[in-house]
Write a protein that holds these residues in place. Structure first.
Motif, PDB file in Angstrom:
ATOM      1  N   PHE A   9       0.835  -1.197   0.000  1.00 33.49           N
ATOM      2  CA  PHE A   9       0.000   0.000   0.000  1.00 33.49           C
ATOM      3  C   PHE A   9       0.872   1.251   0.000  1.00 33.49           C
ATOM      4  O   PHE A   9       1.948   1.255   0.585  1.00 33.49           O
ATOM      5  N   PRO A  10       0.420   2.333  -0.640  1.00 33.48           N
ATOM      6  CA  PRO A  10       1.169   3.591  -0.568  1.00 33.48           C
ATOM      7  C   PRO A  10       1.110   4.176   0.848  1.00 33.48           C
ATOM      8  O   PRO A  10       0.268   3.797   1.655  1.00 33.48           O
ATOM      9  N   ASN A  11       2.013   5.105   1.102  1.00 31.48           N
ATOM     10  CA  ASN A  11       2.084   5.836   2.370  1.00 31.48           C
ATOM     11  C   ASN A  11       2.366   4.954   3.575  1.00 31.48           C
ATOM     12  O   ASN A  11       1.971   5.284   4.694  1.00 31.48           O
ATOM     13  N   LYS A  12       3.061   3.851   3.362  1.00 24.66           N
ATOM     14  CA  LYS A  12       3.534   2.993   4.460  1.00 24.66           C
ATOM     15  C   LYS A  12       5.018   3.286   4.633  1.00 24.66           C
ATOM     16  O   LYS A  12       5.831   2.956   3.769  1.00 24.66           O
ATOM     17  N   GLU A  13       5.364   3.945   5.724  1.00 21.98           N
ATOM     18  CA  GLU A  13       6.743   4.363   5.933  1.00 21.98           C
ATOM     19  C   GLU A  13       7.572   3.259   6.579  1.00 21.98           C
ATOM     20  O   GLU A  13       7.080   2.528   7.437  1.00 21.98           O
ATOM     21  N   ASN A  14       8.811   3.170   6.139  1.00 26.00           N
ATOM     22  CA  ASN A  14       9.756   2.210   6.702  1.00 26.00           C
ATOM     23  C   ASN A  14      11.118   2.502   6.096  1.00 26.00           C
ATOM     24  O   ASN A  14      11.208   3.106   5.019  1.00 26.00           O
ATOM     25  N   THR A  15      12.156   2.097   6.779  1.00 29.38           N
ATOM     26  CA  THR A  15      13.486   2.155   6.171  1.00 29.38           C
ATOM     27  C   THR A  15      13.769   0.786   5.578  1.00 29.38           C
ATOM     28  O   THR A  15      13.195  -0.223   6.000  1.00 29.38           O
ATOM     29  N   LEU A  16      14.635   0.749   4.573  1.00 24.71           N
ATOM     30  CA  LEU A  16      14.912  -0.508   3.903  1.00 24.71           C
ATOM     31  C   LEU A  16      16.408  -0.649   3.635  1.00 24.71           C
ATOM     32  O   LEU A  16      17.150   0.328   3.614  1.00 24.71           O
ATOM     33  N   LYS A  17      16.795  -1.884   3.454  1.00 24.79           N
ATOM     34  CA  LYS A  17      18.157  -2.201   3.027  1.00 24.79           C
ATOM     35  C   LYS A  17      18.022  -3.221   1.906  1.00 24.79           C
ATOM     36  O   LYS A  17      17.425  -4.286   2.092  1.00 24.79           O
ATOM     37  N   LEU A  18      18.540  -2.867   0.736  1.00 26.20           N
ATOM     38  CA  LEU A  18      18.533  -3.766  -0.411  1.00 26.20           C
ATOM     39  C   LEU A  18      19.932  -4.350  -0.541  1.00 26.20           C
ATOM     40  O   LEU A  18      20.909  -3.599  -0.608  1.00 26.20           O
ATOM     41  N   SER A  19      20.028  -5.669  -0.556  1.00 22.88           N
ATOM     42  CA  SER A  19      21.324  -6.334  -0.672  1.00 22.88           C
ATOM     43  C   SER A  19      21.333  -7.268  -1.860  1.00 22.88           C
ATOM     44  O   SER A  19      20.320  -7.900  -2.180  1.00 22.88           O
ATOM     45  N   ILE A  20      22.480  -7.327  -2.502  1.00 27.21           N
ATOM     46  CA  ILE A  20      22.728  -8.300  -3.559  1.00 27.21           C
ATOM     47  C   ILE A  20      23.857  -9.197  -3.076  1.00 27.21           C
ATOM     48  O   ILE A  20      24.888  -8.709  -2.598  1.00 27.21           O
ATOM     49  N   PHE A  21      23.639 -10.496  -3.188  1.00 29.06           N
ATOM     50  CA  PHE A  21      24.681 -11.455  -2.841  1.00 29.06           C
ATOM     51  C   PHE A  21      25.177 -12.069  -4.138  1.00 29.06           C
ATOM     52  O   PHE A  21      24.390 -12.578  -4.935  1.00 29.06           O
ATOM     53  N   ILE A  22      26.485 -12.003  -4.336  1.00 29.16           N
ATOM     54  CA  ILE A  22      27.100 -12.475  -5.570  1.00 29.16           C
ATOM     55  C   ILE A  22      28.339 -13.274  -5.206  1.00 29.16           C
ATOM     56  O   ILE A  22      28.989 -13.004  -4.190  1.00 29.16           O
ATOM     57  N   SER A  23      28.666 -14.264  -6.025  1.00 27.98           N
ATOM     58  CA  SER A  23      29.872 -15.055  -5.798  1.00 27.98           C
ATOM     59  C   SER A  23      31.074 -14.122  -5.707  1.00 27.98           C
ATOM     60  O   SER A  23      31.201 -13.176  -6.472  1.00 27.98           O
ATOM     61  N   LYS A  24      31.960 -14.393  -4.742  1.00 26.22           N
ATOM     62  CA  LYS A  24      33.169 -13.559  -4.582  1.00 26.22           C
ATOM     63  C   LYS A  24      33.969 -13.472  -5.870  1.00 26.22           C
ATOM     64  O   LYS A  24      34.669 -12.495  -6.107  1.00 26.22           O
ATOM     65  N   ASP A  25      33.859 -14.494  -6.733  1.00 23.55           N
ATOM     66  CA  ASP A  25      34.575 -14.487  -8.012  1.00 23.55           C
ATOM     67  C   ASP A  25      34.123 -13.339  -8.917  1.00 23.55           C
ATOM     68  O   ASP A  25      34.826 -12.964  -9.839  1.00 23.55           O
ATOM     69  N   TYR A  26      32.910 -12.804  -8.659  1.00 24.03           N
ATOM     70  CA  TYR A  26      32.334 -11.770  -9.525  1.00 24.03           C
ATOM     71  C   TYR A  26      32.143 -10.435  -8.803  1.00 24.03           C
ATOM     72  O   TYR A  26      31.537  -9.526  -9.359  1.00 24.03           O
ATOM     73  N   GLU A  27      32.623 -10.301  -7.586  1.00 20.86           N
ATOM     74  CA  GLU A  27      32.331  -9.106  -6.786  1.00 20.86           C
ATOM     75  C   GLU A  27      32.803  -7.806  -7.424  1.00 20.86           C
ATOM     76  O   GLU A  27      32.216  -6.752  -7.193  1.00 20.86           O
ATOM     77  N   ASP A  28      33.843  -7.854  -8.251  1.00 18.70           N
ATOM     78  CA  ASP A  28      34.314  -6.642  -8.922  1.00 18.70           C
ATOM     79  C   ASP A  28      33.528  -6.333 -10.190  1.00 18.70           C
ATOM     80  O   ASP A  28      33.767  -5.315 -10.837  1.00 18.70           O
ATOM     81  N   ASN A  29      32.590  -7.203 -10.558  1.00 17.60           N
ATOM     82  CA  ASN A  29      31.845  -7.058 -11.805  1.00 17.60           C
ATOM     83  C   ASN A  29      30.474  -6.411 -11.625  1.00 17.60           C
ATOM     84  O   ASN A  29      29.714  -6.320 -12.575  1.00 17.60           O
TER      85      ASN A  29
END
Length: 190
Positions: free
Chosen positions: A154-174
């Motif tokens: 629903f609109p007007n629902k306040e909250n803080t958020l954290k968006l995370s991406i988990f990627i293989s360490k082999d690709y972390e610079d990509n």
């Protein structure tokens, strides 16, 4: 995911894992991953609490650009964490191409999660081949990009958020994760 452990810490022992099922099963070690995160918020004051795409205000939600350079990983995992555990149902939409969304067309949606109320977070896996096949990105390109839009139902629902991406360490610079600034507009009357 199976994590062998003992009840008490520092209690080392050998172990065997056996699986029994009708289908073929493969046991593999998990790949070491790197977390890339960005903080945001759904705020009435800042006009970023737009709700899901059912509401005309959805485009006000924070939107994040993900850019991945070659070589591409097979998949990445996404996690959306909200600070307040409340009745605010949250979800994730992933859109093709790296442009801020002002409209939602079915062909622009790569993936969307269900909106979940009882959880503090949502975790999902995104197949990179799905990103490539559903976008205007060419497999010959050196990079691909897409947009992640977390939202409350629903609109007007306040909250803080954290968006995370988990990627293989082999690709972390990509990989790069950045906030897409909202569009500005001017009204004119005539």
């Amino acid at each position: 995911i199976v994590i062998p452990c003992s009840f008490e810490p520092n209690n080392e022992a050998n172990f065997t894992i056996k699986t029994y099922c009708e289908e073929s099963v493969q046991i593999t070690d998990l790949v070491e991953t790197k977390e890339i995160s960005i903080d945001g918020e759904w705020s009435i004051e800042k006009n970023t609490a737009g709700g899901c795409p059912t509401y005309p205000t959805w485009r006000n939600n924070p939107q994040y650009l993900v850019k991945i350079n070659k070589p591409f990983p097979k998949s990445i995992s996404l996690r959306l964490l909200k600070e307040k555990i409340n009745d605010c149902a949250i979800g994730i939409n992933v859109f093709r191409d790296g442009k801020r969304r002002l409209q939602v067309r079915k062909e622009d949606i790569i993936m969307k999660t269900r909106f979940q109320k009882s959880l503090e977070d949502i975790v999902c896996k995104l197949d990179i081949n799905q990103v490539i096949s559903s976008s205007n990105n060419n497999t010959d390109d050196d990079s691909l990009s897409f947009v992640i839009m977390p939202s409350s139902y629903f609109p007007n629902k306040e909250n803080t958020l954290k968006l995370s991406i988990f990627i293989s360490k082999d690709y972390e610079d990509n990989i790069e994760l950045s906030y897409l600034k909202p569009w500005s507009y001017v009204e004119a009357n005539g």
